[in-house]
Motif scaffolding. Structure first.
Motif: not given
Length: 486
Positions: A23-50
């Motif tokens: 919920s903080t700018k530092e937290g989101v930026n740290a999460l993205l810097q550490q993440a191997d890949g970002f697939n939140f949008f596609s996973e969200t679409v998949k769950k919505l379609n399911m």
């Protein structure tokens, strides 16, 4: 990550074992810097379609938290990190889902009859947050997003000539378009010019729908939504060239604006007094710009003052001295000015003249590409300096020593100063390259001031819409001109 967030926990574990609060700018930026890949949008679409395929509707609480995730990612991520870590394919996946969803809702009876449909909220609100970044806006322009959204709104209007979306949807649409508009004016990522963006917005029909939506009162008339809308209307008011092209009588945006001011379109009641004031200011700016165009004539792109009569003449219609490229409006003015010009005319070799023309053409392309942004900056600078446009100078560092051309893609570092400030010892007001020249090459700086004042004196009755440009070009040479947009 999604499970944790949907269980009301904002802290998540990173691959290195650390926990951060997203919920903080530092937290989101740290999460993205550490993440191997970002697939939140596609996973969200998949769950919505399911969920839709299984015949189950997503709970309102889950939808609210899902939108909160979009908001956190969009608002708390640094611009550079957003471009680097969030793939375009992920953003496009979400936009495609939204486009198909809006197409499906266009024929919804509840939407046509009442202007409200629950699923539209889930589709549009995340986009309003994403559009504070340039990449999603560019992808939306390149797809059919705005055309589909415009058609969706117009179906509602066609049911009752003046029918509006619900208040909540109007606010979302206004915020979404405001974000895209602002990014178009002040952001130049991916070489997407603001002029090209306005053409897209106008062609899609979304600009006139935006004007209608801003008249709908927001539940809270102060804060993010209200400030964003007023800022966009203010930018429109300052964008003289855009108003002349797209908001005159007979144009869709111009006719919609006039109908709103006449009380024949938009919300029937409750429109904010500040919003109406902004809309009236836009109408006044259109009238003023139209009068000025009739008085001085119109031309496309850049215009230069004739060195003899100082009449503005379009770049394509300019005549010029074959030896030094001095501009004239006609052969007569060139002949009449020869007695004055001959003493200062410097004969150039063909190579020198060709190099000058190449540099000038490149600079003209840059100024025309970013003309809408420069036009807004000039208007704001003149207001803060208490000066007319023909009393200010635009500083532009065009070439670096290594041959890079930073001004092609980004003009946010330009400076606009009063001409009189150039003769004052106030180094802190200048661009770094001018301050450096003043300190290390005082003779070059003195020549700059001399040439600038001479040009100003030569154009003593220069049209008020012209302004000065001082640009550093290849090899550290200077390009000093007075010109205008129209």
């Amino acid at each position: 990550f999604v499970r944790r967030f949907q269980s009301s926990r904002h802290d998540v574990s990173l691959p290195n074992g650390n926990r951060v609060d997203i919920s903080t700018k530092e937290g989101v930026n740290a999460l993205l810097q550490q993440a191997d890949g970002f697939n939140f949008f596609s996973e969200t679409v998949k769950k919505l379609n399911m969920s839709q395929n299984n015949g189950r509707r997503m709970k309102f609480k889950t939808k609210s938290k899902l939108i909160s995730v979009f908001r956190l990612f969009a608002q708390n991520t640094d611009q550079a990190l957003f471009r680097e870590k969030i793939p375009e394919l992920e953003i496009q996946c979400w936009l495609d889902y939204v486009i198909e969803g809006i197409k499906g809702l266009t024929t919804n009876k509840s939407w046509i009859q009442t202007g409200h449909v629950t699923d539209a909220w889930l589709l549009l609100e995340p986009c309003a947050f994403l559009f504070c970044h340039a990449v999603p806006v560019v992808l939306a322009f390149e797809s059919e997003f705005f055309q589909v959204l415009s058609s969706f709104i117009k179906v509602r209007k066609e049911s009752d000539g003046r029918a509006m979306p619900s208040t909540r949807l109007c606010n979302q649409i206004a915020l979404l378009v405001s974000s895209a508009f602002t990014v178009s004016v002040v952001g130049f990522e991916n070489n997407w010019s603001s002029e090209k963006s306005f053409k897209k917005l106008e062609a899609s029909g979304i600009l006139e729908e935006f004007l209608r939506c801003v008249t709908e009162p927001a539940p809270q008339m102060k804060g993010g939504w209200f400030d964003a809308v007023c800022n966009t209307l203010y930018l429109l008011e300052l964008s003289t060239r855009i108003l002349l092209k797209r908001f005159q009588k007979g144009k869709p945006c111009g006719d919609t604006l006039q109908a709103i001011l006449d009380g024949k379109d938009g919300a029937r009641s409750g429109t904010s007094a500040e919003v109406m004031k902004r809309l009236q200011a836009i109408a006044a700016a259109i009238m003023s710009a139209t009068d000025a165009e009739h008085e001085h004539g119109s031309c496309l792109g850049l215009a230069y003052p004739c060195s003899n009569c100082v009449k503005l003449v379009s770049k394509g219609s300019c005549m010029h001295c074959a030896q030094c490229n001095t501009k004239y409006c006609s052969k007569k003015c060139q002949r009449d000015h020869w007695k004055v010009h001959r003493s200062g005319c410097k004969q150039c070799t063909k190579t020198e003249l060709r190099n000058r023309e190449t540099i000038q053409l490149s600079l003209e392309n840059v100024l025309e590409k970013h003309s809408d942004y420069i036009d807004v900056q000039l208007t704001e600078a003149c207001h803060s300096l208490g000066a007319k446009r023909n009393e200010v100078i635009l500083e532009l560092d065009f070439f670096m020593n290594d041959g890079i051309v930073p001004a092609m893609d980004d003009l946010r570092e330009l400076k606009i100063l009063s001409i009189t400030e150039y003769s004052e010892v106030r180094g802190e007001i200048f661009s770094p390259w001018v301050s450096e020249m003043k300190e290390k090459k005082p003779d070059d700086y003195a020549r700059l001031v001399t040439v600038l004042m001479a040009r100003k004196a030569a154009f003593s009755n220069i049209p008020s819409e012209a302004f000065g440009v001082v640009a550093r070009t290849a090899g550290g040479s200077l390009w000093i001109k007075f010109l205008a947009f129209s």
